[in-house]
Design a protein around this motif. Structure first.
Motif, short mmCIF file in Angstrom:
data_model
loop_
_atom_site.label_atom_id
_atom_site.label_comp_id
_atom_site.label_asym_id
_atom_site.label_seq_id
_atom_site.Cartn_x
_atom_site.Cartn_y
_atom_site.Cartn_z
N SER A 14 0.74 -1.15 -0.03
CA SER A 14 0.02 0.02 -0.10
C SER A 14 0.84 1.28 0.04
N ILE A 15 1.90 1.35 0.76
CA ILE A 15 2.92 2.43 1.03
C ILE A 15 3.40 2.44 -0.39
N SER A 16 4.16 1.64 -0.92
CA SER A 16 4.94 1.67 -2.10
C SER A 16 3.87 2.03 -3.53
N GLU A 17 2.59 1.55 -3.53
CA GLU A 17 1.85 1.71 -4.32
C GLU A 17 1.42 3.39 -4.13
N LYS A 18 1.29 3.96 -3.18
CA LYS A 18 0.70 5.20 -2.92
C LYS A 18 1.82 6.19 -3.46
N ARG A 19 3.08 5.86 -3.06
CA ARG A 19 4.26 6.56 -3.44
C ARG A 19 4.66 6.42 -4.98
N LYS A 20 4.01 5.36 -5.66
CA LYS A 20 4.33 4.85 -7.06
C LYS A 20 5.82 4.42 -7.29
N ASN A 90 10.46 -8.65 10.13
CA ASN A 90 11.00 -8.28 11.30
C ASN A 90 11.49 -6.72 11.20
N GLU A 91 11.96 -6.14 10.05
CA GLU A 91 12.36 -4.82 10.04
C GLU A 91 10.89 -3.97 10.34
N VAL A 92 9.80 -4.28 9.68
CA VAL A 92 8.65 -3.46 9.86
C VAL A 92 8.08 -3.48 11.11
N ALA A 93 8.03 -4.78 11.85
CA ALA A 93 7.54 -5.18 13.16
C ALA A 93 8.51 -4.03 14.23
N THR A 109 -4.48 1.52 7.67
CA THR A 109 -5.21 2.92 8.24
C THR A 109 -4.41 3.48 9.25
N LEU A 110 -3.64 2.77 10.21
CA LEU A 110 -2.95 3.44 11.30
C LEU A 110 -1.65 4.31 10.71
N VAL A 111 -1.11 3.40 9.83
CA VAL A 111 0.35 3.92 9.43
C VAL A 111 0.03 5.09 8.24
N MET A 112 -1.22 4.93 7.62
CA MET A 112 -1.37 6.04 6.58
C MET A 112 -1.76 7.50 7.28
N GLN A 120 9.17 6.58 7.83
CA GLN A 120 10.42 5.52 8.48
C GLN A 120 9.95 4.22 7.48
N LEU A 121 8.91 3.81 7.26
CA LEU A 121 8.76 2.82 6.31
C LEU A 121 9.52 2.77 5.00
N VAL A 122 9.19 3.90 4.52
CA VAL A 122 9.43 4.10 2.87
C VAL A 122 11.30 4.16 3.06
N ALA A 123 11.59 4.71 3.92
CA ALA A 123 12.93 4.70 4.33
C ALA A 123 13.48 3.19 4.11
N MET A 124 13.24 2.37 5.57
CA MET A 124 13.40 1.06 5.56
C MET A 124 13.17 0.18 3.83
#
Length: 141
Positions: A14-20, A90-93, A109-112, A120-124
């Motif tokens: 979802s995150i990578s799709e949103k950022r294309k 493991n990294e995301v957790a 929903t919480l992350v968005m 943080q998640l995009v950088a990871m």
């Protein structure tokens, strides 16, 4: 609360799709193999001049084959083997450990809703794709 790898993978998609986000995996080994094979055949057929022509043609063909092979990051993530998905999990957790969620929809929903968590998640994710997969990230604007 059982934490599911697939929930985390859906979140990253979802995150990578949103950022294309797209990634170009470099296939330099394949390009080198094509270059060498065409140069070899050129040398067999035409001797030293054939080797030179075969090397030039092979080099161009190898470069053409390996350029611009971009795939959407969500597709790459879902095609990862289970061991790699577990590594990402493991990294995301570690990043979302303080969130209380029950399923992928609630987690997403919480992350968005948090710009800081998204960053943080995009950088990871960018770090993982560039270091582990040796790919180059681009954003489709």
């Amino acid at each position: 609360m059982p934490v599911m790898v697939q929930d985390i993978m859906k979140l990253l998609c979802s995150i990578s799709e949103k950022r294309k986000m797209k990634a170009a995996v470099k296939h330099s080994g394949k390009g080198a193999l094509v270059t060498g094979a065409v140069a070899f055949v050129g040398g067999l057929v035409g001797g030293p001049p054939g080797l030179a022509v075969g090397g030039a043609v092979g080099g161009l063909l190898g470069a053409w084959m390996t350029s611009g092979q971009f795939k959407p990051v969500p597709q790459i993530l879902m095609e990862l083997p289970p061991a790699e998905q577990q590594k990402l999990f493991n990294e995301v957790a570690a990043i979302v450990r303080n969130l209380d969620w029950m399923d992928a929809v609630q987690l997403t929903t919480l992350v968005m809703g948090s710009q800081a968590l998204q960053q943080q998640l995009v950088a990871m994710l960018v770090n993982y794709v560039t270091k582990e997969l040796q790919a180059e990230i681009c954003y489709d604007d």
